[in-house]
Design an enzyme around this catalytic site. Sequence first.
Site, PDB file in Angstrom:
ATOM      1  N   HIS A 126      48.381  47.202  35.477  1.00 10.97           N
ATOM      2  CA  HIS A 126      48.531  48.028  34.277  1.00 10.97           C
ATOM      3  C   HIS A 126      48.347  49.507  34.626  1.00 10.97           C
ATOM      4  O   HIS A 126      47.947  49.874  35.742  1.00 10.97           O
ATOM      5  CB  HIS A 126      47.517  47.617  33.215  1.00 10.97           C
ATOM      6  CG  HIS A 126      46.083  47.734  33.639  1.00 10.97           C
ATOM      7  ND1 HIS A 126      45.402  48.931  33.744  1.00 10.97           N
ATOM      8  CD2 HIS A 126      45.177  46.773  33.996  1.00 10.97           C
ATOM      9  CE1 HIS A 126      44.161  48.724  34.121  1.00 10.97           C
ATOM     10  NE2 HIS A 126      43.987  47.411  34.297  1.00 10.97           N
TER      11      HIS A 126
ATOM     12  N   CYS B 109      41.423  44.524  38.350  1.00 12.72           N
ATOM     13  CA  CYS B 109      42.849  44.651  38.056  1.00 12.72           C
ATOM     14  C   CYS B 109      43.536  45.575  39.064  1.00 12.72           C
ATOM     15  O   CYS B 109      42.882  46.245  39.868  1.00 12.72           O
ATOM     16  CB  CYS B 109      43.058  45.193  36.644  1.00 12.72           C
ATOM     17  SG  CYS B 109      42.570  44.038  35.346  1.00 12.72           S
TER      18      CYS B 109
END
Length: 403
Positions: free
Chosen positions: A331, A349
């Site tokens: 992201h 992440c």
Amino acid sequence: MHAPSAAPRTRTRRASVTRAVPAAVLAVAGVLALSACGGAGGAGSAVASEPTKVTVDPGNGAKGVEPGRQISVTAKGGELTAVTVTDGSGHKVAGALADRGTTWRSAGRTAPGATYTVQAQAKNDDGAKSGSKASFSTAAATDANTNKLTLAPGAEGATAGVGQPLSIRFDHPVTDKAAVERQLKVDAAGTEGSWGWVKDFDGSDRVDWRPRTYWKPGTKVSLKAALSGVSSGGGRYFAKDYDVSFTIGRSQVVKVDIAAKQLTLYRDGQSVKTLPISAGRPANATWNGKMVLMAKEGTIRMRSETVGLGNAYDKMVDYSMKLSTSGTYAHAAPWNASKFGRVNDSSGCIGMSDADASWLYGELNVGDVFEVTGSSEGTIATGNGFGDWNVDWAQWQGMSALK
């Protein structure tokens, strides 16, 4: 001399009397007469033939029948010439004749909460026709006696990446996995593949079908799950059949090098673009292994509490690409702008700039693969997202219930 002539006889006329004889008696008498004239087994003998008796199981008028049964129609003293079975929606139930035409059995099994109507015709050896009509209903479908499932891909006609497995997650445990797997038919243009049973991240039973290697672009894939009435164990049944089809899109693989702090998109085996990233810090290192893009979720709220990291963060995050059920995403992470390509300092992440995340988000399809290497963390679990590709082919085949 002539003998004297005899005295004339006197004849008395009697009035005739007619008595009515029942037709059934006449008929039987006629049969008996024919038999007597012809002799036992002789020419001209005639024997009354019995009509064919047709029975249906479950019987006519039965209510609350246990789901999961086959419907059978049997002819005694002849053979079936036509059998039509419909459910409450008017759909025909498939089946086939057996035992030289004396028995018909449904291909599938009765579903919960359904009404079935059976119409059958038969004939005996003399060609005399007979028939039977019956209807019955099964026990109602309730939360207590049914098992539901979730399909992936779930959208009919979707385009998926080369790593997308066919996946079925069950709401309740499946105890007879072999019986369920036998009802799952995949048509994938001759692609070699196999079902494998795994535990989903939440502990649910799940069965995935994946090819031996990544899908060939353009392959059309369809699943027909003839599960209506099939028992999943524990007194639960499936209430319907399921089917889904999708097409494999272009070949795209994202190779993520955690040590080098960069990722590269490959299309048809050729490098398209390399982007700087910042992945998980050592305490929260990003998983190694192959992860399939599960969903493109756009802008979402990410809270550390949901993945067991206390109150470390609570952010609205753009261009979110879901890679695992446990919360691994690729992201946009503009707050880490100074660290892209230099330092791995996320909570697990794969972060990148707004511009790079926007570009990658627009290029990828659900089902494309992220191949992550160079992390200090272990390999992601098979059931955490679609980690099926982290199991070698021989092992994966062994995870089928029909091995």
